[in-house]
Design a protein around this motif. Structure first.
Motif, mmCIF file in Angstrom:
data_model
loop_
_atom_site.group_PDB
_atom_site.id
_atom_site.type_symbol
_atom_site.label_atom_id
_atom_site.label_comp_id
_atom_site.label_asym_id
_atom_site.label_seq_id
_atom_site.Cartn_x
_atom_site.Cartn_y
_atom_site.Cartn_z
ATOM 1 N N GLY A 31 0.614 -1.497 -0.155
ATOM 2 C CA GLY A 31 -0.150 0.399 -0.060
ATOM 3 C C GLY A 31 0.491 0.912 -0.104
ATOM 4 O O GLY A 31 0.094 2.914 0.609
ATOM 5 N N PHE A 32 2.444 1.672 0.607
ATOM 6 C CA PHE A 32 2.366 2.244 0.127
ATOM 7 C C PHE A 32 2.684 3.183 -1.416
ATOM 8 O O PHE A 32 2.729 1.662 -2.992
ATOM 9 C CB PHE A 32 4.617 2.243 -0.101
ATOM 10 N N GLU A 33 2.483 3.932 -1.451
ATOM 11 C CA GLU A 33 2.266 5.130 -3.065
ATOM 12 C C GLU A 33 3.244 5.289 -3.410
ATOM 13 O O GLU A 33 3.649 5.796 -4.541
ATOM 14 C CB GLU A 33 0.814 5.651 -2.226
ATOM 15 N N SER A 34 4.150 5.772 -2.986
ATOM 16 C CA SER A 34 5.449 6.338 -3.484
ATOM 17 C C SER A 34 7.148 6.996 -2.132
ATOM 18 O O SER A 34 6.467 6.602 -1.449
ATOM 19 C CB SER A 34 5.080 8.487 -3.712
ATOM 20 N N PHE A 35 7.311 6.946 -3.571
ATOM 21 C CA PHE A 35 9.483 6.775 -2.364
ATOM 22 C C PHE A 35 10.081 8.630 -3.317
ATOM 23 O O PHE A 35 9.739 8.979 -3.802
ATOM 24 C CB PHE A 35 9.893 5.921 -3.325
ATOM 25 N N THR A 36 11.087 8.433 -1.616
ATOM 26 C CA THR A 36 11.956 9.231 -1.950
ATOM 27 C C THR A 36 13.468 8.386 -1.936
ATOM 28 O O THR A 36 13.502 8.611 -0.719
ATOM 29 C CB THR A 36 11.805 10.840 -1.777
ATOM 30 N N TYR A 113 10.094 25.120 -25.381
ATOM 31 C CA TYR A 113 9.837 23.462 -24.964
ATOM 32 C C TYR A 113 8.423 23.590 -26.275
ATOM 33 O O TYR A 113 7.202 24.640 -25.567
ATOM 34 C CB TYR A 113 9.188 23.522 -23.809
ATOM 35 N N THR A 114 7.651 22.558 -26.878
ATOM 36 C CA THR A 114 6.740 22.533 -27.011
ATOM 37 C C THR A 114 5.128 22.511 -26.624
ATOM 38 O O THR A 114 4.171 22.820 -26.131
ATOM 39 C CB THR A 114 6.546 21.438 -28.486
ATOM 40 N N TYR A 115 5.329 21.520 -25.516
ATOM 41 C CA TYR A 115 4.334 21.036 -24.377
ATOM 42 C C TYR A 115 4.693 22.240 -23.043
ATOM 43 O O TYR A 115 5.892 21.883 -22.325
ATOM 44 C CB TYR A 115 4.068 19.916 -24.153
ATOM 45 N N ASN A 116 4.416 22.990 -22.644
ATOM 46 C CA ASN A 116 4.725 23.399 -20.898
ATOM 47 C C ASN A 116 3.513 23.124 -20.284
ATOM 48 O O ASN A 116 2.443 24.381 -20.215
ATOM 49 C CB ASN A 116 5.214 24.566 -21.703
ATOM 50 N N ILE A 117 3.987 22.323 -19.077
ATOM 51 C CA ILE A 117 2.653 21.736 -18.335
ATOM 52 C C ILE A 117 2.764 22.755 -16.837
ATOM 53 O O ILE A 117 4.204 22.046 -15.922
ATOM 54 C CB ILE A 117 2.512 20.498 -18.447
ATOM 55 N N ILE A 118 2.110 23.208 -16.145
ATOM 56 C CA ILE A 118 2.204 23.307 -15.167
ATOM 57 C C ILE A 118 1.443 22.570 -14.006
ATOM 58 O O ILE A 118 0.463 22.557 -14.340
ATOM 59 C CB ILE A 118 1.713 24.822 -14.769
ATOM 60 N N ILE A 119 2.050 22.135 -13.176
ATOM 61 C CA ILE A 119 1.807 21.281 -12.274
ATOM 62 C C ILE A 119 1.960 22.047 -10.685
ATOM 63 O O ILE A 119 3.108 22.056 -10.492
ATOM 64 C CB ILE A 119 1.926 19.870 -11.909
ATOM 65 N N ASP A 120 1.028 21.828 -9.893
ATOM 66 C CA ASP A 120 1.623 22.395 -8.526
ATOM 67 C C ASP A 120 0.906 20.631 -7.448
ATOM 68 O O ASP A 120 -0.504 21.062 -7.665
ATOM 69 C CB ASP A 120 -0.013 23.557 -8.203
ATOM 70 N N PRO A 121 1.895 20.099 -6.555
ATOM 71 C CA PRO A 121 1.873 19.378 -6.390
ATOM 72 C C PRO A 121 0.794 19.174 -4.831
ATOM 73 O O PRO A 121 1.481 20.170 -4.074
ATOM 74 C CB PRO A 121 2.375 17.912 -6.251
ATOM 75 N N LYS A 122 -0.175 19.138 -4.624
ATOM 76 C CA LYS A 122 -0.479 18.988 -3.211
ATOM 77 C C LYS A 122 -0.275 17.997 -2.589
ATOM 78 O O LYS A 122 -1.826 17.707 -1.512
ATOM 79 C CB LYS A 122 -1.571 19.675 -3.078
ATOM 80 N N MET A 123 0.269 16.461 -2.710
ATOM 81 C CA MET A 123 -0.179 15.162 -2.088
ATOM 82 C C MET A 123 1.460 15.447 -1.673
ATOM 83 O O MET A 123 2.151 15.762 -1.724
ATOM 84 C CB MET A 123 0.099 14.525 -2.947
ATOM 85 N N ALA A 124 1.506 14.160 -0.513
ATOM 86 C CA ALA A 124 2.382 14.038 0.545
ATOM 87 C C ALA A 124 3.214 12.689 -0.306
ATOM 88 O O ALA A 124 3.799 11.905 -0.465
ATOM 89 C CB ALA A 124 1.602 13.302 1.144
ATOM 90 N N PHE A 125 3.831 13.557 -1.617
ATOM 91 C CA PHE A 125 4.440 12.043 -2.484
ATOM 92 C C PHE A 125 5.830 12.746 -3.041
ATOM 93 O O PHE A 125 5.841 14.092 -2.606
ATOM 94 C CB PHE A 125 3.707 11.914 -3.591
ATOM 95 N N GLY A 126 7.219 11.936 -2.822
ATOM 96 C CA GLY A 126 7.884 12.487 -3.352
ATOM 97 C C GLY A 126 8.368 12.433 -4.623
ATOM 98 O O GLY A 126 7.403 11.904 -5.259
ATOM 99 N N THR A 127 10.138 12.212 -5.083
ATOM 100 C CA THR A 127 9.950 12.419 -6.394
ATOM 101 C C THR A 127 10.266 10.818 -6.830
ATOM 102 O O THR A 127 11.005 11.057 -7.744
ATOM 103 C CB THR A 127 11.501 12.874 -6.406
#
Length: 283
Positions: A31-36, A113-127
């Motif tokens: 069940g662990f969802e993300s890791f750094t 860049y052809t595609y410039n996507i802005i993402i503002d994360p709001k979760m307890a997830f690492g990289t």
């Protein structure tokens, strides 16, 4: 949603990055969802609803690498706006060649860049899953999506759904079981002026309401994918493509076997730091 952050350190002659890769794979099964990864070991995140100390202890006792002693500490983290934490510690722009950049609103714009996507994360997830994001976006950039219907399972920040709309996909649906991800996806969709993306809170049970798709992207984890491939197949048009990521190279045989069981031809896979993205097609 509240989370637990667990910090793991090791005593072993084995290289820490190898231990971290295996440990992340094992933790994903409970069940662990993300890791750094860091120089001392691994930070892992799991929702308080899924955290099971006994399951964790059993996993560490059965750890598949020999000569490894694992220590850990845990910290309960209440729901909050994670932008500040990410800005300080984690989220860095992701660049895929000169075609696509994913950055937060607090990053300086980078032209070219052809595609410039802005993402503002709001979760307890690492990289830890930046590799899978990179791999899945790399696959999407190869596709002609104009007029295609696309499903983004485990949409998270909705970055794949947003890119699909930028590439002129027709119907785009994002589904995620996490309430923070759902709310964050809606905000990021607004930030990128791609409001006609449909986002739903839930799991694979939500898929039938949206009909059939030409392309499905699922960036989740090994166990959920193995359980839900049958659901993805049921919503795919003949000849439709399914891309999956969120697992390691050693997991490919199990994924491929489940794909064949559900009428999917395994076409290819790509790798980055032992993370994998696979491409399959419905017969």
């Amino acid at each position: 949603m509240n989370y637990y952050e667990l910090k793991f350190t090791y005593e072993s002659p084995i290289e820490a990055t190898i231990i971290s890769d295996v440990l992340a794979s094992e933790l994903g099964e409970i069940g662990f969802e993300s890791f750094t990864e860091n120089e001392d070991g691994l930070q892992a995140y799991i929702s308080d609803q899924l955290y099971n100390v006994k399951a964790l202890v059993d996993k560490l006792k059965e750890f598949p690498l020999e000569n490894v002693t694992i220590h850990y500490s845990e910290q309960f983290i209440e729901s909050k706006d994670w932008n500040e934490e990410w800005e300080k510690n984690y989220f860095k722009p992701i660049r895929i060649g000169n075609e696509c950049i994913i950055r937060a609103s607090f990053h300086e714009p980078e032209p070219g860049y052809t595609y410039n996507i802005i993402i503002d994360p709001k979760m307890a997830f690492g990289t830890g899953n930046h590799e899978t994001t990179f791999l899945m976006i790399s696959e999407m950039l190869k596709l002609d999506l104009e007029g295609k219907d696309l499903l983004d399972m485990g949409c998270g920040t909705a970055v794949l759904a947003i890119l699909a709309k930028m590439k002129k996909a027709n119907k785009v649906v994002g589904i995620d079981i996490d309430e923070w991800a759902y709310n964050n996806a809606l905000e990021n969709i607004r930030l990128n002026n791609t409001e006609d993306i449909q986002v739903v809170l839930g799991g694979a049970e939500q898929i039938p309401a949206f009909g059939q798709f030409d392309i499905v992207f699922a960036n989740i984890n090994r166990n959920i994918l193995l359980n839900d491939i049958r659901h993805y197949t049921s919503c795919m048009k003949p000849g439709a493509l399914l891309f999956m990521s969120g697992f390691y190279t050693q997991d490919i045989p199990a994924i491929e076997e489940e794909c064949k069981r559900n009428g999917l031809n395994f076409i290819s896979h790509t790798e980055k730091n032992n993370w994998v993205a696979v491409k399959t097609q419905k017969q």
